[in-house]
Scaffold this active site. Structure first.
Site, PDB file in Angstrom:
ATOM      1  N   GLY A  28       0.799  -1.224   0.000  1.00 47.61           N
ATOM      2  CA  GLY A  28       0.000   0.000   0.000  1.00 47.61           C
ATOM      3  C   GLY A  28       0.828   1.269   0.000  1.00 47.61           C
ATOM      4  O   GLY A  28       2.021   1.263  -0.256  1.00 47.61           O
ATOM      5  N   GLY A  33       4.822   3.729  -9.178  1.00 46.27           N
ATOM      6  CA  GLY A  33       5.420   2.399  -9.384  1.00 46.27           C
ATOM      7  C   GLY A  33       4.370   1.309  -9.210  1.00 46.27           C
ATOM      8  O   GLY A  33       4.266   0.386 -10.037  1.00 46.27           O
ATOM      9  N   HIS A  34       3.569   1.408  -8.146  1.00 44.35           N
ATOM     10  CA  HIS A  34       2.489   0.431  -7.925  1.00 44.35           C
ATOM     11  C   HIS A  34       1.454   0.523  -9.051  1.00 44.35           C
ATOM     12  O   HIS A  34       0.991  -0.498  -9.568  1.00 44.35           O
ATOM     13  CB  HIS A  34       1.749   0.724  -6.611  1.00 44.35           C
ATOM     14  CG  HIS A  34       2.583   0.597  -5.366  1.00 44.35           C
ATOM     15  ND1 HIS A  34       2.885   1.658  -4.562  1.00 44.35           N
ATOM     16  CD2 HIS A  34       3.149  -0.495  -4.778  1.00 44.35           C
ATOM     17  CE1 HIS A  34       3.599   1.245  -3.523  1.00 44.35           C
ATOM     18  NE2 HIS A  34       3.778  -0.055  -3.632  1.00 44.35           N
ATOM     19  N   SER A 184       7.330   3.848  -1.185  1.00 41.52           N
ATOM     20  CA  SER A 184       6.439   4.362  -0.137  1.00 41.52           C
ATOM     21  C   SER A 184       7.265   5.004   0.971  1.00 41.52           C
ATOM     22  O   SER A 184       6.837   5.965   1.607  1.00 41.52           O
ATOM     23  CB  SER A 184       5.600   3.223   0.440  1.00 41.52           C
ATOM     24  OG  SER A 184       4.939   2.541  -0.599  1.00 41.52           O
TER      25      SER A 184
HETATM   26  P1  AMP Z   1       5.654  -2.607  -1.901  1.00 37.12           P
HETATM   27  O1  AMP Z   1       4.313  -2.005  -1.668  1.00 37.12           O
HETATM   28  O2  AMP Z   1       6.787  -1.671  -1.644  1.00 37.12           O
HETATM   29  O3  AMP Z   1       5.812  -3.957  -1.250  1.00 37.12           O
HETATM   30  O4  AMP Z   1       5.744  -2.896  -3.467  1.00 37.12           O
HETATM   31  C1  AMP Z   1       4.759  -3.642  -4.136  1.00 37.12           C
HETATM   32  C2  AMP Z   1       5.240  -3.929  -5.535  1.00 37.12           C
HETATM   33  O5  AMP Z   1       5.489  -2.697  -6.212  1.00 37.12           O
HETATM   34  C3  AMP Z   1       6.559  -4.720  -5.566  1.00 37.12           C
HETATM   35  O6  AMP Z   1       6.522  -5.670  -6.632  1.00 37.12           O
HETATM   36  C4  AMP Z   1       7.579  -3.642  -5.828  1.00 37.12           C
HETATM   37  O7  AMP Z   1       8.751  -4.114  -6.465  1.00 37.12           O
HETATM   38  C5  AMP Z   1       6.803  -2.724  -6.758  1.00 37.12           C
HETATM   39  N1  AMP Z   1       7.400  -1.385  -6.757  1.00 37.12           N
HETATM   40  C6  AMP Z   1       7.696  -0.642  -5.668  1.00 37.12           C
HETATM   41  N2  AMP Z   1       8.301   0.522  -6.055  1.00 37.12           N
HETATM   42  C7  AMP Z   1       8.384   0.472  -7.408  1.00 37.12           C
HETATM   43  C8  AMP Z   1       8.914   1.351  -8.400  1.00 37.12           C
HETATM   44  N3  AMP Z   1       9.471   2.511  -8.082  1.00 37.12           N
HETATM   45  N4  AMP Z   1       8.833   0.976  -9.690  1.00 37.12           N
HETATM   46  C9  AMP Z   1       8.272  -0.219 -10.040  1.00 37.12           C
HETATM   47  N5  AMP Z   1       7.752  -1.083  -9.153  1.00 37.12           N
HETATM   48  C10 AMP Z   1       7.813  -0.749  -7.860  1.00 37.12           C
END
Ligand code: AMP
Length: 287
Positions: A28, A33-34, A184
């Site tokens: 979340g 990116g998400h 995040s």
């Molecule tokens: P997180 O919420 O940080 O666990 O991320 C969830 C998904 O989003 C994971 O597959 C991360 O690798 C991806 N993610 C997070 N930051 C980025 C970003 N800057 N660019 C691309 N994917 C991202």
């Protein structure tokens, strides 16, 4: 968009056969990116399921579980506008009703280095929760970000070795205009740390330029990156490494596909970033 809080509720909706599912697991506090992962999952599948779960199993006792940023209302808005059909937001008690589980998924060897050495148990927590989510959602494809390169390596191996019938789709890192990889945790940086943070991307870009110019010695590249980080930031360097993309073993020479990865700690947040040097780049450089 449906918002679902229980495993039974989600299974019930999915049993009505919404067609092939693209799944985006997250913690979340969405950023671009998400959202890029969600848009791609929706484009390539009939149904996009995203999950928000800040998974206690992947946080160490002295880590930032309680400080992890959350804003469910905003996340719901952004998910809806990015094509998510079902947003799964279970409570901890729904995912782990008996407290810490007895059953874990332990991907060995590639979890010991890089982020794994500073965060023991982190990837065991990640693999366990993602395995559980894959069983619940049963997607055709799972969308992951290259920003978390070690997570990609660990989950790709888990999916292959445990025969999960899911395709892993890896999406490029989305960056701010100044190069900082979106995260995040960036929201926790102080103004001064935020000004310093693009140095991670600049150091990796410099490393890419060195490789393209023919530098093959990993130690020299690592030295250069560390110097740039030390000169441009007040952060503590946790690691800078050149590793083989598949097994994350350290390489001495930049030949084949190599991942250059780093992690630094600012007082307010820990940041990671990486760049992939493809074999074709190396061949070009060697000419
Ligand atoms: P997180 O919420 O940080 O666990 O991320 C969830 C998904 O989003 C994971 O597959 C991360 O690798 C991806 N993610 C997070 N930051 C980025 C970003 N800057 N660019 C691309 N994917 C991202």
């Amino acid at each position: 968009m449906r918002i679902v809080k229980t495993i039974t509720g989600l299974r019930k909706i999915l049993s009505r056969n919404p067609g092939p599912v693209g799944f985006v697991p997250t913690m979340g506090y969405f950023h671009e990116g998400h959202l890029a992962l969600m848009r791609r999952a929706k484009k390539e599948n009939a149904c996009c399921v995203a999950s928000i779960f800040v998974n206690p199993l992947q946080f160490g006792p002295s880590e930032d579980l309680d400080l992890y940023p959350r804003d469910l209302e905003r996340d719901q808005r952004l998910a809806r506008s990015s094509g998510v059909d079902i947003l799964f937001v279970p409570e901890v008690s729904e995912m782990y009703p008996a407290g810490e589980p007895f059953s874990f998924v332990d991907v060995k060897h590639i979890t010991d280095s890089l982020c794994g050495s500073a965060r023991p148990g982190h990837f065991r927590g990640v693999a366990t929760v993602v395995a559980k989510l894959l069983h619940i959602v049963q997607p055709r494809a799972m969308y992951l970000g290259q920003k978390d390169a070690q997570q990609v390596a660990v989950l790709t191996r888990m999916v292959r070795e445990l025969s999960f019938p899911v395709k892993v789709v890896v999406c490029s890192t989305v960056r701010e205009a100044d190069g900082l990889a979106m995260s995040s945790r960036n929201s926790r940086l102080t103004p001064s740390e935020r000004l310093q943070a693009p140095a991670l991307y600049q150091a990796l870009s410099r490393a890419r330029a060195l490789c393209a110019a023919g530098e093959r010695d990993a130690a020299k590249i690592i030295f250069k990156i560390k110097k740039l980080l030390l000169d441009a930031t007040s952060a503590t360097i946790e690691y800078v490494a050149c590793v083989n993309v598949v097994d994350l073993q350290t390489v001495r020479r930049i030949n084949g596909d190599v991942l250059i990865a780093l992690a630094v700690r600012f007082p307010s947040a820990r940041l990671i970033d990486n760049t992939l040097i493809k074999y074709a780049d190396g061949k070009k450089a060697a000419k």
